[in-house]
Scaffold this motif. Sequence first.
Motif, PDB file in Angstrom:
ATOM      1  N   PHE A 104      -1.495  -6.545  11.696  1.00 54.81           N
ATOM      2  CA  PHE A 104      -0.543  -6.681  10.589  1.00 54.81           C
ATOM      3  C   PHE A 104      -1.104  -7.580   9.487  1.00 54.81           C
ATOM      4  N   ILE A 105      -1.733  -8.674   9.870  1.00 60.20           N
ATOM      5  CA  ILE A 105      -2.338  -9.560   8.868  1.00 60.20           C
ATOM      6  C   ILE A 105      -3.427  -8.812   8.103  1.00 60.20           C
ATOM      7  N   HIS A 106      -4.255  -8.081   8.827  1.00 64.42           N
ATOM      8  CA  HIS A 106      -5.333  -7.317   8.192  1.00 64.42           C
ATOM      9  C   HIS A 106      -4.772  -6.271   7.225  1.00 64.42           C
ATOM     10  N   THR A 107      -3.759  -5.537   7.673  1.00 69.72           N
ATOM     11  CA  THR A 107      -3.163  -4.495   6.831  1.00 69.72           C
ATOM     12  C   THR A 107      -2.519  -5.098   5.586  1.00 69.72           C
ATOM     13  N   ALA A 108      -1.849  -6.235   5.757  1.00 69.97           N
ATOM     14  CA  ALA A 108      -1.227  -6.907   4.611  1.00 69.97           C
ATOM     15  C   ALA A 108      -2.278  -7.310   3.582  1.00 69.97           C
ATOM     16  N   THR A 109      -3.405  -7.842   4.055  1.00 74.14           N
ATOM     17  CA  THR A 109      -4.458  -8.259   3.115  1.00 74.14           C
ATOM     18  C   THR A 109      -5.061  -7.059   2.402  1.00 74.14           C
ATOM     19  N   LEU A 110      -5.180  -5.924   3.089  1.00 75.26           N
ATOM     20  CA  LEU A 110      -5.710  -4.717   2.440  1.00 75.26           C
ATOM     21  C   LEU A 110      -4.781  -4.245   1.326  1.00 75.26           C
ATOM     22  N   LEU A 111      -3.474  -4.261   1.599  1.00 76.22           N
ATOM     23  CA  LEU A 111      -2.510  -3.856   0.572  1.00 76.22           C
ATOM     24  C   LEU A 111      -2.615  -4.755  -0.658  1.00 76.22           C
ATOM     25  N   HIS A 112      -2.707  -6.053  -0.421  1.00 75.22           N
ATOM     26  CA  HIS A 112      -2.821  -6.998  -1.530  1.00 75.22           C
ATOM     27  C   HIS A 112      -4.162  -6.850  -2.252  1.00 75.22           C
ATOM     28  N   ASP A 113      -5.248  -6.678  -1.483  1.00 76.98           N
ATOM     29  CA  ASP A 113      -6.580  -6.556  -2.080  1.00 76.98           C
ATOM     30  C   ASP A 113      -6.667  -5.368  -3.016  1.00 76.98           C
ATOM     31  N   ASP A 114      -6.072  -4.259  -2.611  1.00 77.47           N
ATOM     32  CA  ASP A 114      -6.162  -3.049  -3.433  1.00 77.47           C
ATOM     33  C   ASP A 114      -5.437  -3.226  -4.766  1.00 77.47           C
ATOM     34  N   VAL A 115      -4.392  -4.036  -4.759  1.00 82.14           N
ATOM     35  CA  VAL A 115      -3.707  -4.341  -6.016  1.00 82.14           C
ATOM     36  C   VAL A 115      -4.577  -5.237  -6.886  1.00 82.14           C
ATOM     37  N   VAL A 116      -5.115  -6.299  -6.281  1.00 86.56           N
ATOM     38  CA  VAL A 116      -5.954  -7.249  -7.026  1.00 86.56           C
ATOM     39  C   VAL A 116      -7.185  -6.549  -7.606  1.00 86.56           C
ATOM     40  N   ASP A 117      -7.817  -5.683  -6.777  1.00 83.99           N
ATOM     41  CA  ASP A 117      -9.049  -5.008  -7.198  1.00 83.99           C
ATOM     42  C   ASP A 117      -8.783  -3.745  -8.015  1.00 83.99           C
ATOM     43  N   GLU A 118      -7.497  -3.387  -8.160  1.00 80.51           N
ATOM     44  CA  GLU A 118      -7.123  -2.154  -8.862  1.00 80.51           C
ATOM     45  C   GLU A 118      -7.835  -0.944  -8.249  1.00 80.51           C
ATOM     46  N   SER A 119      -7.889  -0.921  -6.924  1.00 79.71           N
ATOM     47  CA  SER A 119      -8.594   0.137  -6.198  1.00 79.71           C
ATOM     48  C   SER A 119      -7.793   1.436  -6.220  1.00 79.71           C
ATOM     49  N   ALA A 120      -8.521   2.540  -6.184  1.00 83.93           N
ATOM     50  CA  ALA A 120      -7.892   3.857  -6.162  1.00 83.93           C
ATOM     51  C   ALA A 120      -8.119   4.576  -4.840  1.00 83.93           C
TER      52      ALA A 120
END
Length: 333
Positions: free
Chosen positions: A84-100
């Motif tokens: 859950f911690i890992h998944t939460a960080t991925l969700l946040h990272d994709d927003v910060v990095d503007e990933s597609a």
Amino acid sequence: MGLDTAASKPHEALAALLAEEMDAVNALIEERMASEHAPRIPEVTAHLVGAGGKRLRPMLTLAAARLCDYTGPYHVHLAATVEFIHTATLLHDDVVDESAQRRGRPTANLLWDNKSSVLVGDYLFSRSFQLMTETGNIDVLRILSNASATIAEGEVLQLTAATDLATDEGVYLQVVRGKTAALFSAATEVGGVIAGADTSHVKALFDYGDALGIAFQIADDLLDYQGDSAQTGKNVGDDFRERKLTLPVIKAVAQSTEEERAFWIRTIEKGRQEEGDLEHALGLMAKYDTLTATRDDALAWAEKAKSAIGQLPEHEIRELLADIADYVVARLN
């Protein structure tokens, strides 16, 4: 980046060995990512959780617990917490990095929106803390809550360090320890702690996870410049285009002439990139052989991981963990 580039896959052997426990982890994840009042939460979470990740981090928790002869139920809770911690960080990272794209699929922030990704990530962090407390073990709560803070700190540090040419290898290592290695080391450490293992064994598990996470991230950063796009899921030079100061570039900047430093200032610090800049950057890395030096660093950290795990009692799990350390850098051969 995936771990599927080598013929022998020790993480798959570990998954087979831990299959029953991983099934329990997956069931618990599915149960706890539900929401009675906000159906978007399971929608967003299921999109990322179902994207084919290797679940390496929760497997490390289960493996560490079994290696230390744990027979209780709470390693499953801790493994789900780690995921859950890992998944939460991925969700946040994709927003910060503007990933597609992530794992070959559109990111949640692209399919839904940034607000949904951030808020669902927050929900998963909250769920992870609920799971931690159910173990009734204050030490695992301390370890995983500290890891969560360290991860966030590492991400914030990266925001300022990524485009600052003053960033040296020490700062880079601090970022890597935060954004990647902190969860690896917490995942292995709590497996030993919940099993009541000796302090020396818990320390060995922490050291293994820390070194493994660093080797993993250095390998990923190197593959950005010399990997196969079909296997890594990224285009060569994405980090350069995104102005990320990773180890191959940091090593080149440290040895640069005044003219070369001006190139790095223009392309990384100021972001004024032109056609042919990536090729020139690769040429400078070749001039100072920084890709080889980066590879040597990754291999050295993998050796540190194996050395740490070597202090633990003989066990088939221990051998698989050592193989995983070799495997994360075998992608560089």
